[in-house]
Design an enzyme around this catalytic site. Structure first.
Site, PDB file in Angstrom:
ATOM      1  CD  GLN A  54      57.636  32.902 -55.598  1.00  0.00           C
ATOM      2  OE1 GLN A  54      57.980  31.847 -55.083  1.00  0.00           O
ATOM      3  NE2 GLN A  54      56.505  33.024 -56.282  1.00  0.00           N
ATOM      4  CD  GLU A  55      59.573  38.265 -58.521  1.00  0.00           C
ATOM      5  OE1 GLU A  55      59.101  37.937 -59.617  1.00  0.00           O
ATOM      6  OE2 GLU A  55      58.946  38.969 -57.704  1.00  0.00           O
TER       7      GLU A  55
END
Length: 398
Positions: free
Chosen positions: A218-219
């Site tokens: 996600q990052e």
């Protein structure tokens, strides 16, 4: 064969099956659904006639096999392949990979797996909706059926079934088609080099490694050189302050970033009250990290005002988006916030975890199947003179 009394396996009731077995009262329902791969310029099948001349795949000895056999009386040219070697997911794989044109599966099967197959869609239903029930062995006094029917009729059982359906059969994918396809590609090209470090960090900090990997995806999409406009960097996208807090000197070093990110997550989780248990504790920690713990507390206050449990993520995520509406944010301490962002952030991580878990399970099943086939081949090559195959080294997975 009377080796069991009850089979509870999402089994659809049919006329042929009812002639052979007893069934409990229904607890759900399903329909045979035609699944196809969406392709630009190619219309979806709309009727049984559209299946004629196409490669259609189903499970052998299934309700779909019964239904197609009856349909063939009206459509003599209708043909299909029935397999007893593949699972429902294998069948969906073949449609996804365009190895067959269509699959016909229970609607509950497709509903539970659809988010893992971007590009697949359901076209139309064959036959009528059928009840799903438990299969019961015959016994003279009918006591088993009475007991099972009583259990399935309890209000607590009905609530449990509703909760299970919401958890496993109503998954809405917060990721779009491109997100999911990109994830599958990155899973093969980027994750293998990082997976050992996620697993090592997970052991050290007592996390599920797939959870850490999902956060990292996600990052940064597992890119060690990722940099945001605000200056956060690396696999775990640490700020300078966060990196300093956990002793990370080089944020672009994937090993440092992964271990530092895991430690930082421990620090973040410490800000959530201990009375809140996992998984809610973890979801609150992620949301607070994303939006700020003051805004998270404001959302929990809004939740409490609505007489809902502020210690449950499922409740609080309903009220976080209200922090962008004046009538709500002017009544709480920290004011305006883009409350939908932490909700999306957490949902994306949850979905990446699901996708990763799913892909790893499929990979393990395929590897086990290949191992078993190699063992069978080796055993055949070492057959004793009398034709008996030696099976001493057969893997447990077979």
């Amino acid at each position: 064969n009377r080796d069991a009394h009850i089979a509870a396996a999402g089994i659809t009731v049919s006329d042929i099956r009812e002639s052979k077995y007893d069934f409990s009262r229904p607890y759900s329902e399903s329909a045979s659904t035609v699944i196809y791969r969406v392709r630009q310029g190619v219309p979806a099948p709309a009727s049984v006639e559209d299946l004629i001349g196409k490669k259609v795949l189903i499970l052998a000895n299934s309700i779909q096999a019964e239904q197609l056999s009856r349909l063939k009386e009206s459509f003599p040219e209708l043909a299909w392949e029935a397999t007893d070697e593949l699972t429902n997911t294998d069948i969906l794989d073949k449609v996804f990979n365009e190895e067959v044109d269509y699959a016909i599966v229970d609607s509950t099967v497709y509903e539970s797996q659809s988010s893992f197959y971007p590009g697949l869609s359901d076209a139309f239903v064959i036959g009528r909706t059928r009840p799903i029930a438990w299969v019961l062995t015959h016994n003279q006094d009918g006591s088993i059926k009475k007991s099972v029917d009583k259990f399935l009729g309890l209000e607590s059982t009905k609530v449990l079934i509703t909760e299970l359906k919401a958890k496993y059969f109503s998954k809405e994918n917060p990721l779009n088609f491109f997100d999911t396809v990109t994830f599958k590609s990155d899973l093969e090209t980027r994750l293998p080099a990082l997976e050992p470090y996620f697993k090592e960090a997970a052991i050290r900090y007592d996390f599920d490694w797939k959870f850490l990997a999902a956060i990292a995806y996600q990052e940064s999409h597992w890119r060690a050189d990722a940099v945001s406009p605000t200056g956060v960097k690396g696999i775990m996208m640490l700020t300078q302050a966060a990196a300093k807090e956990v002793g990370v000197e080089d944020r672009t070093d994937p090993v440092e970033s992964i271990f530092g990110g895991a430690q930082y997550l421990i620090n973040v989780k410490a800000k959530i009250p201990e009375r809140i248990k996992d998984p809610d504790h973890t979801w609150f920690a992620l949301a607070g990290y994303n939006i700020g713990f003051g805004h998270l507390e404001d959302a929990r206050i809004l939740t409490q005002r609505a007489n809902k449990d502020p210690d449950k993520w499922e409740n609080v995520k309903e009220f976080l988006p209200l922090l962008s509406k004046q009538r709500y944010y002017q009544t709480v301490k920290y004011g305006y916030a883009r409350g939908q962002e932490p909700v999306q952030y957490v949902e994306n991580i949850q979905k990446y975890m699901d996708l990763l878990e799913w892909e790893k399970q499929i990979q393990e099943i395929r590897e086990a199947r290949e191992e078993a086939m190699r063992a069978i081949q080796d055993a055949e090559n070492q057959s004793a003179p009398n034709g008996i195959i030696l099976l001493d080294n057969m893997p447990d997975t077979l």
